[in-house]
Design an enzyme around this catalytic site. Structure first.
Site, mmCIF file in Angstrom:
data_model
loop_
_atom_site.group_PDB
_atom_site.id
_atom_site.type_symbol
_atom_site.label_atom_id
_atom_site.label_comp_id
_atom_site.label_asym_id
_atom_site.label_seq_id
_atom_site.Cartn_x
_atom_site.Cartn_y
_atom_site.Cartn_z
ATOM 1 N N GLY A 169 -1.493 8.907 -9.357
ATOM 2 C CA GLY A 169 -1.728 7.093 -9.635
ATOM 3 C C GLY A 169 -1.724 6.889 -8.653
ATOM 4 N N ASP A 203 -4.210 7.561 -12.934
ATOM 5 C CA ASP A 203 -4.504 6.256 -13.176
ATOM 6 C C ASP A 203 -4.612 5.834 -11.805
ATOM 7 O OD1 ASP A 203 -1.729 4.687 -12.015
ATOM 8 O OD2 ASP A 203 -1.191 6.536 -12.939
ATOM 9 N N GLU A 213 -4.284 4.530 12.392
ATOM 10 C CA GLU A 213 -5.200 5.091 11.355
ATOM 11 C C GLU A 213 -6.016 6.244 11.711
ATOM 12 O OE1 GLU A 213 -4.662 2.611 7.669
ATOM 13 O OE2 GLU A 213 -2.995 2.238 8.033
ATOM 14 N N HIS A 229 0.677 -1.404 0.040
ATOM 15 C CA HIS A 229 0.693 -0.140 -0.043
ATOM 16 C C HIS A 229 0.949 1.232 0.227
ATOM 17 C CE1 HIS A 229 -3.769 2.536 0.610
ATOM 18 N NE2 HIS A 229 -3.191 2.735 1.396
ATOM 19 N N ASP A 263 -5.554 14.385 1.133
ATOM 20 C CA ASP A 263 -4.026 14.350 0.235
ATOM 21 C C ASP A 263 -4.223 15.286 -0.967
ATOM 22 O OD1 ASP A 263 -3.099 11.356 -0.044
ATOM 23 O OD2 ASP A 263 -4.960 9.948 -1.035
ATOM 24 N N HIS A 302 -10.029 2.590 -2.025
ATOM 25 C CA HIS A 302 -11.062 1.755 -0.233
ATOM 26 C C HIS A 302 -11.469 0.605 -0.464
ATOM 27 C CE1 HIS A 302 -10.327 4.529 4.502
ATOM 28 N NE2 HIS A 302 -9.329 3.860 3.476
ATOM 29 N N ASP A 324 -0.933 14.288 4.913
ATOM 30 C CA ASP A 324 -1.750 14.031 5.699
ATOM 31 C C ASP A 324 -0.901 12.693 6.416
ATOM 32 O OD1 ASP A 324 -1.956 12.168 3.122
ATOM 33 O OD2 ASP A 324 -3.659 11.350 4.129
ATOM 34 N N GLN A 345 -12.827 2.606 10.453
ATOM 35 C CA GLN A 345 -12.278 3.990 11.022
ATOM 36 C C GLN A 345 -13.360 4.661 10.153
ATOM 37 O OE1 GLN A 345 -10.341 3.352 8.319
ATOM 38 N NE2 GLN A 345 -8.141 3.561 8.647
ATOM 39 N N SER A 356 -4.287 -0.495 -6.288
ATOM 40 C CA SER A 356 -4.672 -1.143 -4.965
ATOM 41 C C SER A 356 -4.332 -2.761 -5.518
ATOM 42 C CB SER A 356 -6.108 -1.095 -4.301
ATOM 43 O OG SER A 356 -6.248 -2.039 -3.951
#
Lengths: 926, 239
Positions: free
Chosen positions: A726, A689, A501, A218, A302, A280, A459, A433, A729
């Site tokens: 980009g 992307d 997080e 990640h 972000d 996500h 962030d 979360q 995931s």
């Protein structure tokens, strides 16, 4: 200790939530008898005198709408309360309100009470609550009155633990990785062992977890940075290919690409645009609302993390079929209906509350997304006079802003880097979360305009403080003390604070001279400000807790110590020959397509998103006189500006299944076509992307990934539209209890963000005037593999090819743009899923006008109507502009019909009432 | 001519304050945005405001019911200066969340419950200015106002809607489909004096004709939401 009390609040009239719950149950086949009731319950620990109790009741219960009682209910009903540690914003609000009223309340929890008609069996009630109401990942429920814990846990500060790794065998290291959920591979574990052997010590648990987060797929994008071995020899890492393509294009408007939190472009001198899209997926699979909610929150941070003011949110959602049989859902997975409703609510909740328009998007349904839903959230922001921050400098303070740290979202980065199975929901509960958009709104208020007060910003996302501080400290070093991190509740272990997080946090570097001003600004907006340490200049990352050093790592090892990964890939060998289709009843097929879950009107979802706030949305995600037809892209423009920004999306996993390389080209073309169609300048387009694929350790999956990058990189070059950021995931796979693996189809989402030079020249698909000509741009071929026609009329035998790249498209789009600026275009719509037939139908729906197609751009009717060939658009042109319009395109344009006022869409022989098109598009199941 | 000062009051989570500030500016006022907490410390902008706006958004995230916590802040810290602003004749408008706040704070009649449809709705609506209304904000308006709505708790309830009508307190009705189940299609109500208006829709998002989703510039012009702000400004300039 004061006593525990409870206030139960019910609606005086019918509560609309009951119907929503009942309907949701019915859709899942869980029917409860009429008489369902919902109440809100506030559980308090407080000693209240009569006056205080009355004042609280007056605040919490609106007599025109609600009844409230402090009496305990009977044993019937089920009460749902959040698990300890889960964000409970309502409870926090109760404490704020009590303080304002001067009433002492020690603790509060809020919950929901569900009551059933007497005829409901406990079994049905239980099933209903379990499947429709509560989510065990974040909530608990009980028959009868709940008694949630109303006292904070004891402060059990555990010291950091030393983990012996230097003496472990490879097998024992692998076992340790599994046991602690580190998701590190054997080579990485060996490097860590060697590092600590050389240092002559064992790592602490905090150090090991820090390495695991920083080196996770990640955070580190190991697959996209891996050297690739194919049968044709070695290939450069995918990320390098994307970067090199952007460097080659060398577009003058790119300010920052592939570094930091988001890409930055500058179309108009002085104004920069930051753009980013994130996934996500895993969190949304197990807690759809919270997963999507925090996905939106994360991508907004972000943009904030590159010092731009967020101005809009996008979302692309992939779900399993909503009508899937409940019994077909694997153990441990949620039903697609539940996931899709929760995700849409989660996106809406965050975007609406934070005050950003949720605009461009797409919703896709496929059985392969049942256990692996995908949630792509994007954000764009703007800044005036932006320069990139050059800190942190040695001596700057490490400042954490925003929400408090709790046990939420522990190990999210490693969790999302693994595949899922039936137990994922249980073990990963802490990875989910719940967002708090208001806290993030306040962060925006405090940070935008304060850019001169800090020297660096990032962030707090995956990996929490370990990633945020760890990344900022790269090369500089930092020394921080976890005792200064504000926490939600006591009892957190050092590694939990470091890795949490918890949402809505930002880290900034502030020079000592600016500390007072920055703190004052945060106080004004009610943003918590915590000075947790210093950037040192030593190059080491040092973390302390309770007087003990729990991390002491060389930042070079942390960021560059990871071994280069090599991955083998088997490249796909797709069919590339054209094979036609034949349907006898094109009109009926068109109506089926219009009603297809992937193609039907999205109005019902889009109306749940505030897409009007800021007054900047000029071309909306739904268009037409009745606002139920799709737009190609959206256009945003600040009220005082004459220019704007267009956003378009390209995605087609079905083409990806058949030919990942052509899909890669096709989705870039689609995203670009969408923004050009609404009035954007084809020479000022930037791309994002987002790859969501299966497990890249499978050679064929890696091959699909390589091919899709090939496709999108060559399209990026052909259109001279650079990628600026980009996110990938991977590991979107689910292992069922029988051991079978379910991966998502190759899903590449391209977001195009482009300059609109003149907001008075924006175009939508809405047909304007009867008698105007309809002109088809581009070339139609028999390209049906992965087409939507095949979904409604399955094709047997050789499926042929997916749409080929159209190398004349860039030139065509430039000509179209010139025609738009010249005022020659009345309406325009891109041709994609469903081909010409669908595009023409959507234009009729948008304008509530008829149209007549005399020819179809291809001699074969089925090909002409339903092929999904690239690079095509259908344009409405007034008679006086037809000649000059056609001149711009030469053989690339053909007059195929006209707009009519007879209320029908006539397709060479078949005639369908526009009313029937509307009914198919907007009615029926989503 | 001097622009009348307009105060836009916000709370944590208010988000349409820049939108309404733009509308006020376009209408000829001079807007200032202030947090309720800042006004509690220094209420002077409230003393000087010719127009007062409680802007839309999600103050306190709608926790415990939309508008309740900001209404509490206003009542506890600013109750007196707010009432005295109305007493000296300053028009006040609460939009969406601001409407919810003003009902909870007791400055407007009725209450706002969850939409009958159960969820948040964002769409465009047409509003009919009610003739005979005593609201200064809709005075002189006769054409329909077109503007968006964006709310989840906009169902206006009142025990005696006929009484409100008779008293000239119903200022705006939904002319398009009632989007939230409000009684008697009521979209906006005013206080007994006509100075304070609350409405769920967002006229501040239809200030420019290009913001209209369907109509071309000429056709949209008579339906601008801007007209409401212009009426407010006109009232104070004339006074």
């Amino acid at each position: 200790m004061p006593p525990s009390l409870r206030l139960t609040i019910t609606a005086v009239a019918r509560d609309p939530r009951t119907e929503a719950l009942q309907a949701a149950g019915e859709q899942l086949g869980i029917v409860v008898p009429d008489g369902l009731g919902v109440a809100d319950v506030i559980y308090l620990r407080a000693a209240l005198d009569e006056v205080s109790q009355t004042r609280l009741t007056d605040l919490l219960v609106d007599p025109l709408l609600q009844n409230g009682t402090w009496d305990a209910p009977g044993d019937h009903g089920i009460e749902v309360t959040p698990l300890p540690g889960v964000t409970d914003a309502e409870a926090a609000a109760v404490l704020v309100a009590a303080r304002t009223l001067g009433i002492e309340v020690e603790a509060a929890v809020t919950g929901r009470r569900i009551t059933f008609a007497a005829a409901t069996s406990d079994e049905v009630a239980r099933r209903f609550v379990e499947r429709v109401v509560a989510n065990p990942v974040v909530e608990t429920w009980t028959f009868g009155p709940a008694d949630p814990p109303l006292s904070p846990p004891d402060d059990l500060r555990h010291p950091a633990e030393r983990i012996a790794v230097t003496s472990l065998s490879d097998d024992d290291l692998a076992a340790l990785s599994v046991e602690r959920g580190l998701a590190l591979d054997p080579e990485e574990l060996a490097v860590i062992r060697a590092h600590f052997t050389a240092e002559g010590r064992e790592p602490t648990d905090v150090e090991l977890e820090t390495l695991a987060q920083t080196w996770s797929e990640h955070c580190a994008h190991k697959t996209f940075r891996a050297v690739i071995d194919t049968e044709n020899g070695e290939r450069a890492p995918l990320l390098r290919q994307l970067r090199e393509c952007t460097e080659e294009i060398d577009a003058p408007f790119v300010r920052s690409a592939f570094v930091g939190n988001a890409g930055v472009v500058e179309y108009v001198a002085g104004t920069t645009i930051a753009l980013k899209a994130e996934t996500h997926n895993h969190p949304s699979a197990i807690e759809p609302f919270g997963g999507a909610n925090t996905g939106v929150g994360g991508v907004i941070r972000d943009v904030l993390g590159i010092a731009h003011r967020p101005i809009a949110v996008t979302d692309i959602l992939c779900f399993g079929p909503r009508d899937l049989d409940l019994e077909a859902i694997p153990q441990g997975a949620l039903h697609p209906l539940r996931i899709s409703e929760g995700v849409v609510d989660g996106v809406a909740d965050y975007g609406n509350k934070i005050g950003l328009p949720t605009v461009a998007g797409a919703v896709l349904y496929d059985p392969a997304y049942t256990t692996n839903p995908l949630v792509f959230a994007g954000c764009i922001g703007t800044a005036e006079g932006w320069t990139s921050h050059d800190g942190p400098h040695p001596g700057d303070r490490v400042i954490v802003l925003g929400g408090r740290t709790g046990r939420d979202g522990i190990r999210g980065a490693t969790f999302s880097s693994a595949t899922m199975d039936a137990t994922t929901g249980e073990v990963a509960g802490a990875s989910v979360q719940i967002g708090d958009p208001i806290t993030e709104k306040l962060l925006i208020d405090a940070l935008v305009g304060a850019e001169d007060l800090f020297t660096a910003i990032t962030d707090c996302g995956a990996g929490g403080l370990s990633s945020a501080v760890g990344e900022m400290a790269e090369g500089v070093g930092a020394d921080v003390d976890l005792d200064w991190v504000p926490i939600k509740y006591a009892g957190l272990e050092p590694w939990e604070i470091w890795l949490s997080e918890a949402q809505e946090r930002m880290v900034i570097a502030v020079a000592p001279a600016q500390i007072a001003s920055m703190r004052e600004r945060c106080d004004r907006f009610g943003v918590e400000f915590s000075d947790i340490g210093e950037f040192t200049g030593t190059g080491r990352l040092v973390v302390r807790c309770a007087g003990e050093t729990v991390v002491d790592l060389d930042t070079r090892f942390l960021h560059d110590g990871r071994p280069q990964r090599r991955l083998p890939a088997d490249l796909p060998r797709p069919v590339r020959t054209e094979v036609a289709r034949h349907v006898d009843d094109p009109g009926a097929a068109l109506l089926e397509l219009l009603a297809h879950p992937n193609l039907r009107s999205r109005a019902d979802i889009i109306h749940r998103y505030d897409h009007e706030i800021r007054g900047t949305t000029l071309v909306r995600p739904i268009t037409g006189v009745e606002r139920d037809a799709p737009a190609d892209g959206v256009v945003l423009a600040e009220p005082r500006d004459g220019h704007g920004i267009a956003i378009g999306i390209g995605v087609n996993p079905w083409h990806g299944l058949a030919d990942p390389e052509r899909m890669g080209w096709g989705v870039v073309d689609e995203a670009i076509r969408n923004v050009v169609a609404v009035g954007a300048d084809p020479d000022r387009i930037s791309l994002l992307d987002n790859f969501s694929f299966g497990d890249p350790r499978r050679r064929s999956t890696m091959g699909d990934l390589v091919a899709s990058v090939d496709g999108c990189v060559s399209a990026s070059r052909a259109f001279a539209a650079p990628f600026v950021s980009g996110k990938d995931s991977l590991n979107n796979e689910y292992t069922a209890s029988d051991g079978s693996r379910h991966a998502v189809p190759p899903t590449l989402v391209i977001t195009a963000v482009a300059h609109v030079p003149d907001v008075e020249r924006t175009i939508t698909p809405r047909l304007r005037t009867s008698g105007n000509a309809l002109v088809l741009l581009g070339t139609t071929r028999a390209e049906f593999a992965g087409s939507h026609l095949d979904m409604i009329r399955p094709h047997r035998g050789d499926i042929g090819c997916t749409p080929a790249p159209d190398t004349r498209a860039p030139q065509r789009y430039r000509a179209l743009h010139a025609a738009i600026l010249a005022g020659e275009v009345a309406a325009c719509h891109d041709l994609s899923e469903g081909g010409l037939a669908l595009a023409a139908a959507e234009m009729c729906i948008a304008g509530r006008l008829g149209a007549r197609l005399d020819t179809l751009g291809h001699e074969d009717v089925t090909v002409g109507l339903f092929s999904e060939s690239m690079g095509r658009l259908l344009v409405e042109v007034a008679p006086e502009h037809v000649d000059s319009f056609l001149d711009r395109f030469g053989s690339d344009a053909s007059m195929i019909g006209a707009v009519t006022n007879d209320g029908h869409l006539s397709l060479v022989g078949d005639s369908i009432p526009v009313d029937a098109l509307v009914a198919a598009h907007t009615g029926g199941a989503r | 001519m001097k622009r009348p000062p307009a105060l836009v009051i916000t709370g944590p989570g208010t988000n349409r304050d820049p939108d309404v500030a733009f509308a006020l500016e376009t209408a000829g006022a001079d807007p200032t945005i202030r947090l309720a907490s800042e006004l509690a410390a220094d209420p002077s902008p409230l003393h000087h405001a010719a127009l007062v706006v409680v802007a839309g958004g999600f103050s306190y995230g709608d926790a415990l019911g939309a508008g309740r916590l900001l209404a509490l802040d206003l009542s506890v810290a600013l109750g007196d200066p707010l009432r005295s602003a109305v007493d000296r004749g300053a028009p006040m408008i609460g939009i969406c969340n601001g409407f919810q706040v003003l009902t909870r704070a007791g400055l407007l009649p009725g209450s706002l419950g969850h939409n009958a449809g159960g969820g948040f709705v964002c769409d465009w609506v047409r509003l009919d200015p009610v003739s005979g209304s005593r609201s200064v904000w809709t005075s002189g308006l006769d054409a329909e106002i077109h503007c968006p709505i964006a709310h989840g708790e906009g169902r206006f309830v009142h025990p005696d809607p006929d009484g409100l009508v008779a008293n000239g307190q119903v200022a705006l009705r939904y002319a398009s489909r009632n989007p939230n189940g409000s009684v008697d299609d009521i979209a906006g109500v005013c206080d007994e004096g006509g100075l304070v208006l609350g409405l769920m829709p967002h006229p501040e998002n239809h200030v420019l004709t290009r913001q209209h989703p369907v109509l071309d510039s000429e056709a949209a012009r008579p339906h601008l939401g801007l007209a409401i702000f212009e009426a407010g400004v006109k009232h104070v300039v004339a006074a």
